[in-house]
Design a protein around this motif. Sequence first.
Motif, PDB file in Angstrom:
ATOM      1  N   VAL A 117      93.344  56.647  48.427  1.00  0.00           N
ATOM      2  CA  VAL A 117      91.866  56.429  48.766  1.00  0.00           C
ATOM      3  C   VAL A 117      91.134  56.019  47.606  1.00  0.00           C
ATOM      4  CG1 VAL A 117      89.932  58.004  49.404  1.00  0.00           C
ATOM      5  CG2 VAL A 117      92.252  58.315  50.433  1.00  0.00           C
ATOM      6  N   GLN A 118      91.607  56.525  46.474  1.00  0.00           N
ATOM      7  CA  GLN A 118      90.958  56.397  45.179  1.00  0.00           C
ATOM      8  C   GLN A 118      91.023  54.666  44.964  1.00  0.00           C
ATOM      9  OE1 GLN A 118      88.810  58.350  43.750  1.00  0.00           O
ATOM     10  NE2 GLN A 118      88.190  56.612  42.491  1.00  0.00           N
ATOM     11  N   ASP A 119      92.208  54.095  45.143  1.00  0.00           N
ATOM     12  CA  ASP A 119      92.383  52.737  44.800  1.00  0.00           C
ATOM     13  C   ASP A 119      91.470  51.927  45.548  1.00  0.00           C
ATOM     14  OD1 ASP A 119      94.845  53.153  43.548  1.00  0.00           O
ATOM     15  OD2 ASP A 119      96.153  52.964  45.276  1.00  0.00           O
ATOM     16  N   ILE A 120      90.994  52.217  46.851  1.00  0.00           N
ATOM     17  CA  ILE A 120      90.080  51.515  47.610  1.00  0.00           C
ATOM     18  C   ILE A 120      88.553  51.818  46.990  1.00  0.00           C
ATOM     19  CG2 ILE A 120      89.089  51.149  49.894  1.00  0.00           C
ATOM     20  CD1 ILE A 120      91.836  52.423  50.819  1.00  0.00           C
ATOM     21  N   VAL A 121      88.158  52.804  46.740  1.00  0.00           N
ATOM     22  CA  VAL A 121      86.998  53.079  46.004  1.00  0.00           C
ATOM     23  C   VAL A 121      86.857  52.644  44.769  1.00  0.00           C
ATOM     24  CG1 VAL A 121      85.287  54.904  45.253  1.00  0.00           C
ATOM     25  CG2 VAL A 121      86.696  55.407  47.313  1.00  0.00           C
ATOM     26  N   ASP A 122      87.880  52.640  43.914  1.00  0.00           N
ATOM     27  CA  ASP A 122      88.003  51.818  42.774  1.00  0.00           C
ATOM     28  C   ASP A 122      87.674  50.371  42.909  1.00  0.00           C
ATOM     29  OD1 ASP A 122      88.341  54.202  41.602  1.00  0.00           O
ATOM     30  OD2 ASP A 122      90.358  53.862  41.095  1.00  0.00           O
ATOM     31  N   GLU A 123      88.275  49.675  43.790  1.00  0.00           N
ATOM     32  CA  GLU A 123      88.066  48.317  44.168  1.00  0.00           C
ATOM     33  C   GLU A 123      86.694  47.775  44.328  1.00  0.00           C
ATOM     34  OE1 GLU A 123      89.939  44.444  44.911  1.00  0.00           O
ATOM     35  OE2 GLU A 123      90.413  45.971  43.696  1.00  0.00           O
ATOM     36  N   VAL A 124      85.974  48.796  45.120  1.00  0.00           N
ATOM     37  CA  VAL A 124      84.462  48.476  45.616  1.00  0.00           C
ATOM     38  C   VAL A 124      83.738  48.798  44.358  1.00  0.00           C
ATOM     39  CG1 VAL A 124      82.833  49.552  47.020  1.00  0.00           C
ATOM     40  CG2 VAL A 124      84.853  49.116  47.959  1.00  0.00           C
ATOM     41  N   GLU A 125      84.154  49.642  43.548  1.00  0.00           N
ATOM     42  CA  GLU A 125      83.204  49.917  42.506  1.00  0.00           C
ATOM     43  C   GLU A 125      83.455  48.937  41.107  1.00  0.00           C
ATOM     44  OE1 GLU A 125      83.692  54.109  41.548  1.00  0.00           O
ATOM     45  OE2 GLU A 125      82.385  54.796  43.279  1.00  0.00           O
ATOM     46  N   ARG A 126      84.740  48.541  41.046  1.00  0.00           N
ATOM     47  CA  ARG A 126      85.137  47.686  39.978  1.00  0.00           C
ATOM     48  C   ARG A 126      84.417  46.389  40.155  1.00  0.00           C
ATOM     49  NH1 ARG A 126      89.989  48.813  39.919  1.00  0.00           N
ATOM     50  NH2 ARG A 126      90.851  47.303  41.501  1.00  0.00           N
ATOM     51  N   HIS A 127      84.529  45.835  41.433  1.00  0.00           N
ATOM     52  CA  HIS A 127      83.681  44.635  41.566  1.00  0.00           C
ATOM     53  C   HIS A 127      82.157  44.915  41.938  1.00  0.00           C
ATOM     54  CE1 HIS A 127      87.534  42.680  41.134  1.00  0.00           C
ATOM     55  NE2 HIS A 127      87.960  43.556  42.144  1.00  0.00           N
ATOM     56  N   ASP A 128      81.815  46.042  41.937  1.00  0.00           N
ATOM     57  CA  ASP A 128      80.376  46.210  42.368  1.00  0.00           C
ATOM     58  C   ASP A 128      80.161  45.592  43.678  1.00  0.00           C
ATOM     59  OD1 ASP A 128      77.885  47.479  41.919  1.00  0.00           O
ATOM     60  OD2 ASP A 128      77.085  45.606  40.645  1.00  0.00           O
ATOM     61  N   LEU A 129      80.959  45.989  44.709  1.00  0.00           N
ATOM     62  CA  LEU A 129      80.578  45.279  45.953  1.00  0.00           C
ATOM     63  C   LEU A 129      79.573  45.916  46.653  1.00  0.00           C
ATOM     64  CD1 LEU A 129      84.334  44.682  46.941  1.00  0.00           C
ATOM     65  CD2 LEU A 129      82.728  42.991  45.692  1.00  0.00           C
TER      66      LEU A 129
END
Length: 232
Positions: free
Chosen positions: A53-65
């Motif tokens: 779950v955190q992998d997915i959240v981090d992907e969104v936040e890391r790229h500021d999507l």
Amino acid sequence: MANYVLVAGARLGAWAWDEVAPHLRAAGHGAHPLTLSGLAEKQGVPAGQQTHVQDIVDEVERHDLHDVVLVGHSYSGIPVGQAAERIGDRLARVVFVDSNVPAEGESFVSAWPEGRATVEASIAGNGGFWPVVAAAHYEGEGLTEEQITRIVDGSTPHPGATLTEPAVLARPLGELPSTYIQCLLDDAAVDDDVAELLTSEHWRLVKMRTGHWPMFSQPRELARILLAEAGE
């Protein structure tokens, strides 16, 4: 512009979307195929259900999507459904591709009442991982021999804890703007939990006449559906 975060099912990595992502980008959208911890190039990274779950959240936040369309295939519908609740107003839509869906306190194996013991025994007997499967597992799913070989060769053992640990939901899944893609060669009917969610005004059903791995068997058609779900 939509931003698609693409998460494939058990044993697969970001590579599974290689024939889908270019169509999304060609239409002017962002495409972010994601490998979950412990799989493919991330083998060896410890992972439980909440790690994914955190992998997915981090992907969104890391790229500021923003205007995010979260796409979860098969097993990955479980972490994707949980992550969708946690990215707030960044979310545009969730697309479940012939997938499991999360339920509070339930795990992936919870939905396998007749096969749960078999899956758990397989994990226990393989060092805590759900092992890869032979080519015969993919027969009858609308795949060519070459596509089956690609899936088998690219698969890696799946971290067992992600399959046995429970999902955690902050609110009813039926409140999320969602699309469920049913692959008709995989089964004649959706599971009961999906059927109930489809009664929500926020959910809709799309059918594909192919098997459980449409990113391989019908990548262009799957991309077309994903674009339509983002209002393209």
